[in-house]
Design an enzyme around this catalytic site. Structure first.
Site, PDB file in Angstrom:
ATOM      1  N   PRO A   2       0.832  -1.208   0.000  1.00 18.31           N
ATOM      2  CA  PRO A   2       0.000   0.000   0.000  1.00 18.31           C
ATOM      3  C   PRO A   2       0.866   1.259   0.000  1.00 18.31           C
ATOM      4  O   PRO A   2       1.842   1.346   0.737  1.00 18.31           O
ATOM      5  CB  PRO A   2      -0.800  -0.098   1.296  1.00 18.31           C
ATOM      6  CG  PRO A   2      -0.263  -1.248   2.052  1.00 18.31           C
ATOM      7  CD  PRO A   2       0.709  -1.989   1.210  1.00 18.31           C
ATOM      8  N   GLU A   3       0.530   2.208  -0.858  1.00 19.64           N
ATOM      9  CA  GLU A   3       1.216   3.495  -0.909  1.00 19.64           C
ATOM     10  C   GLU A   3       0.266   4.557  -0.358  1.00 19.64           C
ATOM     11  O   GLU A   3      -0.781   4.233   0.186  1.00 19.64           O
ATOM     12  CB  GLU A   3       1.652   3.802  -2.348  1.00 19.64           C
ATOM     13  CG  GLU A   3       2.572   2.719  -2.917  1.00 19.64           C
ATOM     14  CD  GLU A   3       3.037   2.999  -4.341  1.00 19.64           C
ATOM     15  OE1 GLU A   3       3.146   4.177  -4.710  1.00 19.64           O
ATOM     16  OE2 GLU A   3       3.290   2.045  -5.081  1.00 19.64           O
ATOM     17  N   ARG A 106       3.049 -11.637   5.302  1.00 24.04           N
ATOM     18  CA  ARG A 106       4.511 -11.523   5.311  1.00 24.04           C
ATOM     19  C   ARG A 106       5.067 -11.094   6.672  1.00 24.04           C
ATOM     20  O   ARG A 106       6.273 -11.119   6.881  1.00 24.04           O
ATOM     21  CB  ARG A 106       4.969 -10.517   4.239  1.00 24.04           C
ATOM     22  CG  ARG A 106       4.657 -10.940   2.815  1.00 24.04           C
ATOM     23  CD  ARG A 106       5.665 -11.922   2.266  1.00 24.04           C
ATOM     24  NE  ARG A 106       6.992 -11.342   2.171  1.00 24.04           N
ATOM     25  CZ  ARG A 106       7.463 -10.654   1.121  1.00 24.04           C
ATOM     26  NH1 ARG A 106       6.696 -10.486   0.067  1.00 24.04           N
ATOM     27  NH2 ARG A 106       8.681 -10.173   1.122  1.00 24.04           N
TER      28      ARG A 106
END
Ligand SMILES: [Zn+2]
Length: 281
Positions: A2-3, A106
């Protein structure tokens, strides 16, 4: 990953659901998640407190509980959700029967606890550079950052210089500005720098309006994908014809990240032998 637009989309949805509720309980299930406090510290500082606001600084979500603020960074695969999930990394129980869980396959997401009054002065927020849509994102500050021999694409990803831009929007902004990703930052002319400066905010604003880009794992709070992937013009399009000139889009690696660009309309990586006015005009 996500940015800025994806985190902003999540912030808006979380605000609607959680702002004004009180934290009833907090459980941490991933020991690596919390960077600068223990689960007990978090419970002491936050449980019983009202969630005053959910802010955002670059890619951090700021949960403001009054005296203390919790900073959540989602990294590669972190995703907050109000639905029950398997293997949550944390669970926050709020009043009004709301439960916020963090999914993170992750396991790279991070959580920091900071005093609200000093949040901007302390790491990790103190380490962030200028940020699109903030008062410090001025053309003069942007130009000062470009006085560097670093390749422009790598510089755009450096959160200590410009915060909030990741791989997708760096590729898109350089394509829209017709600038080769391997150009040295200081070689950009004033007009090229101006184009890039403006395109960064324009593209990020469009992406926020479309609820972000879902290329791999990102989802909005409800689990639906964002919509900006339908507007990407260069990212993830290797081998496809350029939307402007029909030349095939190329993928290269820069600093371990894939860069997508048009070798024709984004020009040459070393422009000044070809264009004597290319440098510092
Ligand atoms: Zn092209």
């Amino acid at each position: 990953m996500p940015e800025l637009p994806e985190v902003e989309t999540l912030r808006r949805a979380l605000t609607q659901e959680l702002e004004g509720t009180k934290l009833r309980a907090l459980h941490i299930y991933e020991p690596r998640l919390v960077q600068n406090a223990s689960e007990r510290d978090l419970q002491r500082a936050l449980v019983g407190q009202r969630l005053r606001a959910i802010g955002r600084r670059a890619k951090f979500l700021l949960f403001d509980f009054g005296k203390y603020t919790a900073l959540l960074h989602l990294r590669m695969t972190g995703w907050p959700t109000l639905s029950p999930i398997k293997n949550p990394r944390f669970v926050l129980e709020f009043t009004q029967n709301k439960t916020l869980s963090l999914s993170d396959t992750r396991r790279l997401a991070t959580l920091h606890l900071v005093p609200s009054a000093r949040a901007d002065e302390l790491p990790p927020l103190s380490e962030l550079g200028i940020e699109p849509f903030q008062p410090n994102y001025t053309f003069e500050n942007f130009r000062a950052i470009l006085q560097s021999k670093q390749e422009i694409k790598k510089l755009l990803l450096d959160q200590r210089k410009i915060a909030g831009i990741g791989n997708i929007y760096a590729c898109e902004a350089l394509f829209a500005s017709k600038i080769h990703p391997q150009r040295r930052a200081h070689s950009l002319s004033r007009s090229e720098a101006r184009r890039l400066f403006e395109q960064i905010e324009k593209i990020l604003a469009q992406a926020i309006a479309e609820h972000g880009t879902s290329v791999r794992t990102y989802r909005v709070l409800t689990g639906e994908p964002g919509n900006f992937q339908n507007f990407l013009r260069v990212y993830d399009r290797a081998g496809e014809p350029c939307v402007r000139c029909r030349t095939k889009i190329v993928r290269i690696e820069q600093g371990g990240r894939g860069t997508y660009f048009c070798p024709k309309c984004q020009g040459h990586p070393h422009p000044w032998p070809l264009s004597p006015r290319g440098r510092g005009e």
